[in-house]
Motif scaffolding. Sequence first.
Motif: not given
Length: 216
Positions: A115-116, A137, A140-141
Amino acid sequence: MAQAAVDQLDEVVAPFDQAVSARESRAKSKTDEALVERAKKGEARQLVMEMILPVQADPSIPDDEVGGMLRERIGMQRLREITSDAWKPLPPEHGRLSELESSYTCLRQFTPNVLAAIDFQGGPGTAELMEAVAVLKEMNRLGGRKVPTGAPSGFVPAKYADYLAKARKSGEGTAYRHYWELCVILCLPARSGWMKTSIWRCRRCRPRTYRPRPRR
């Protein structure tokens, strides 16, 4: 440069497709096996019901004799075997998402990186899915564990919606996160093809939408 970006994108997407598809296939095999076993048990239950219903529906048999007659005809051992397992209704897709959830930790080993690395683009009717991708995203970050309040869920296929509704109603934040994230991954165009006429990978968009990270 543009072709190099496309080639690198394919190098990322192909293993991603294969890994998620493998887990989907595994979940399907597991649920198919469970359905076969359920069918066997269902047939046994049906045979017992065919013995019970005629007795229950016969007005000539006194009510106080029905129980004893059925136990004698069917046998207590058989009745115990039939009633030993709870008979729960199946979800619309036969529990496949629940089975896939057992692979959540495995999928998390690579899905955040995919995804990143890829800037997914959406066409008409995909706004909620694209918003969900952006939310995931950011989670996750930041290392977020819970899906933010107000995060989109309208993109979730109807056959999976009940999983999220039950998890939210019961306050199971972890289960909701797992099911919601799995639905995001499953709905991405790079793999399942769901709504593939209106969603596409960035290789079909302008090359600048994909910026490969420099290799170390």
